[in-house]
Design an enzyme around this catalytic site. Sequence first.
Site, mmCIF file in Angstrom:
data_model
loop_
_atom_site.group_PDB
_atom_site.id
_atom_site.type_symbol
_atom_site.label_atom_id
_atom_site.label_comp_id
_atom_site.label_asym_id
_atom_site.label_seq_id
_atom_site.Cartn_x
_atom_site.Cartn_y
_atom_site.Cartn_z
ATOM 1 N N GLY A 299 2.490 -14.229 5.561
ATOM 2 C CA GLY A 299 1.458 -13.711 6.550
ATOM 3 C C GLY A 299 2.330 -13.424 7.969
ATOM 4 N N ARG B 151 0.848 -1.283 -0.102
ATOM 5 C CA ARG B 151 0.019 0.072 -0.093
ATOM 6 C C ARG B 151 0.859 1.345 0.059
ATOM 7 N NH1 ARG B 151 -3.593 -2.161 5.071
ATOM 8 N NH2 ARG B 151 -1.867 -3.532 5.074
ATOM 9 N N ASP C 128 6.170 -1.753 11.280
ATOM 10 C CA ASP C 128 5.412 -0.479 10.665
ATOM 11 C C ASP C 128 4.429 0.169 12.037
ATOM 12 O OD1 ASP C 128 3.573 -2.544 11.243
ATOM 13 O OD2 ASP C 128 2.562 -2.159 9.094
ATOM 14 N N GLU D 160 -9.659 -10.224 11.349
ATOM 15 C CA GLU D 160 -9.082 -9.463 10.446
ATOM 16 C C GLU D 160 -10.290 -8.565 9.698
ATOM 17 O OE1 GLU D 160 -5.836 -8.397 9.966
ATOM 18 O OE2 GLU D 160 -6.263 -9.277 11.938
HETATM 19 C C1 UD1 Z 1 -1.815 -6.449 10.951
HETATM 20 C C2 UD1 Z 1 -2.732 -7.361 11.935
HETATM 21 C C3 UD1 Z 1 -4.053 -6.624 12.403
HETATM 22 C C4 UD1 Z 1 -3.495 -5.367 13.179
HETATM 23 C C5 UD1 Z 1 -2.506 -4.496 12.527
HETATM 24 C C6 UD1 Z 1 -1.922 -3.454 13.416
HETATM 25 C C7 UD1 Z 1 -2.624 -9.649 11.081
HETATM 26 C C8 UD1 Z 1 -2.854 -10.550 10.310
HETATM 27 N N1 UD1 Z 1 -3.332 -8.507 11.153
HETATM 28 O O1 UD1 Z 1 -2.380 -6.237 9.994
HETATM 29 O O2 UD1 Z 1 -4.926 -7.414 13.014
HETATM 30 O O3 UD1 Z 1 -4.659 -4.628 13.474
HETATM 31 O O4 UD1 Z 1 -1.234 -5.278 11.971
HETATM 32 O O5 UD1 Z 1 -1.199 -2.615 12.665
HETATM 33 O O6 UD1 Z 1 -1.551 -9.910 11.678
HETATM 34 N N2 UD1 Z 1 5.023 -9.040 7.722
HETATM 35 C C9 UD1 Z 1 6.064 -9.760 7.837
HETATM 36 N N3 UD1 Z 1 5.732 -11.020 7.126
HETATM 37 C C10 UD1 Z 1 4.639 -11.245 6.424
HETATM 38 C C11 UD1 Z 1 3.757 -10.032 6.510
HETATM 39 C C12 UD1 Z 1 3.813 -9.102 7.370
HETATM 40 O O7 UD1 Z 1 7.221 -9.780 8.340
HETATM 41 O O8 UD1 Z 1 4.590 -12.355 5.751
HETATM 42 C C13 UD1 Z 1 5.259 -7.878 9.064
HETATM 43 C C14 UD1 Z 1 5.136 -6.374 7.846
HETATM 44 O O9 UD1 Z 1 6.296 -6.158 7.346
HETATM 45 C C15 UD1 Z 1 4.689 -5.644 9.031
HETATM 46 C C16 UD1 Z 1 3.799 -6.433 10.055
HETATM 47 O O10 UD1 Z 1 4.191 -7.616 9.781
HETATM 48 O O11 UD1 Z 1 5.686 -4.801 9.735
HETATM 49 C C17 UD1 Z 1 2.419 -6.248 10.114
HETATM 50 O O12 UD1 Z 1 1.891 -6.469 8.592
HETATM 51 P P1 UD1 Z 1 0.948 -5.941 7.713
HETATM 52 O O13 UD1 Z 1 0.793 -6.553 6.450
HETATM 53 O O14 UD1 Z 1 1.025 -4.168 7.680
HETATM 54 O O15 UD1 Z 1 -0.429 -6.260 8.588
HETATM 55 P P2 UD1 Z 1 -1.724 -5.495 8.745
HETATM 56 O O16 UD1 Z 1 -2.649 -5.605 7.645
HETATM 57 O O17 UD1 Z 1 -1.442 -4.033 9.165
HETATM 58 CA CA CA Z 2 0.312 -2.808 9.165
#
Ligand code: UD1
Ligand code: CA
Length: 456
Positions: free
Chosen positions: A84, A17, A109, A157
């Site tokens: 994920g 995004r 993040d 989610e």
């Molecule tokens: C996630 C949470 C959501 C929460 C939100 C808060 C999940 C499924 N959802 O959603 O409930 O409200 O954060 O900010 O966890 N990342 C990895 N590997 C992956 C995917 C993500 O390391 O395969 C890391 C990303 O770099 C990031 C963090 O995990 O730093 C969160 O990932 P992101 O995709 O931003 O999750 P959200 O959709 O924001």
């Molecule tokens: Ca996030």
Amino acid sequence: MNSELDILILAAGLGTRMRSGKAKVLHHLDGRPLIVHVCETAAKLDPANIFVVVGHQAEEVTQAVNTEFSDQRIKFVRQEKMLGTGDAVASAREALAGRDSRLLVLSGDVPLIAEQTLRSLLDASSAATILTVTLPDPTGYGRVIRSQAGDFERIVEQKDASPDELAANEINSGIYCFDTQKLFAALSKISNDNAQGEYYLTDVPGILRQEGETVGLFLHSDPLEIEGVNDRRQLAEMETRLRARTIEKLMLEAGVTFTDPSSVYISSKAVIGRDTVIYQNVTIEGSTTIGENCVIRPGTRIVGSKLGNGVEIRDNCLIADATVGENCVVGPMAQLRGGAEMAENSHVGNFVELKKTRLGKGSKANHLTYLGDATIGEKTNIGAGTITCNYDGTHKHPTTIGDNVKIGSDTMLIAPVTVGDGASTGAGSVVTKDIPAGELVVGVPAKSKKSAQACE
Ligand code: UD1
Ligand code: CA
């Protein structure tokens, strides 16, 4: 409760995004990458280990952490495919095997989470404790669903939520504290049977609860700490709010005046003394320290520098990696850089550049001058248009100028060269040889006034 603390920071995602070629956690907030903010806060909690899960641009993220922040406890874990947040945590399974610890999970993040909030979360910790906050607009976040009694039930989610669930405005911050071994046991049981086809870490607390474990909710009151950065608008909004908070603190706690708080940019690491006035359109970056009773006039940018008390920086200066002593005056339109140092009561005027140069107590360089790799004594005057010719095309050379020297306008000092105490140069001199103390030199190349007369 386990006493040892391990921390896991999720930072492997690309951050689609953001619409960027650069991994999201590398984007800057308050002058440094998001991931560095999280690592800094993590380190303050005295953990045994900090694991950063990297995947997208793993080398760049590793490098950003290592160059901006050095801590032996930080290690990197590779997530091969970004399947994920649950999969991201699972990639640290080996690294954490057999650890009888609590595991604090942070998101790369969510940069503004405060040390104190995390300490409180750790105090409250059960098998799992989730940090939550209520938001007027919870769009995009995972929702926390509570039972009628108010206990934790599960996280759902946004993309998997029913309209009823979407109405819940308590959100999952993505920050949790787990019992390490219970977390990994439950993690083996999650699936990717959901709207995004991802392994969600958010399913783990629900599984633990079903297994009869206690899952706590830690409802925090400050949304700014908990908000995540998913797109550039959120990043810009966070920057604006963080900046407003920094300026407010400086006004209310430090006693700094801002003529127009909305137009200045001030790093949260800046320290500014009482009764200093910051005019409009001023930028102060990095760990800059400014003393009391200073005046910073419009259009100036100060980066990683130290200013003493009573300093006046006139309009449109650039001051980077410099030290300015008490009661100095700089500018307008001057540049100090590369370790430039001004001793107390010295002056640098318009269109003057100081690089890796020390200007002594009470000395002045007021107009159109370049001083590079130079050491200048006390009460010396550098005339308009003076240049230290410090570079011969291959190497840089030093210039040393003593106390009470008068350098005439438009003097070129061909380095390496030394000008003794009390010496002077005539206007337009090109100085190629050392000048003894007290002597006057003139001409091109500059000769002692006595020997110049002798040749006539
Ligand atoms: C996630 C949470 C959501 C929460 C939100 C808060 C999940 C499924 N959802 O959603 O409930 O409200 O954060 O900010 O966890 N990342 C990895 N590997 C992956 C995917 C993500 O390391 O395969 C890391 C990303 O770099 C990031 C963090 O995990 O730093 C969160 O990932 P992101 O995709 O931003 O999750 P959200 O959709 O924001
Ligand atoms: Ca996030």
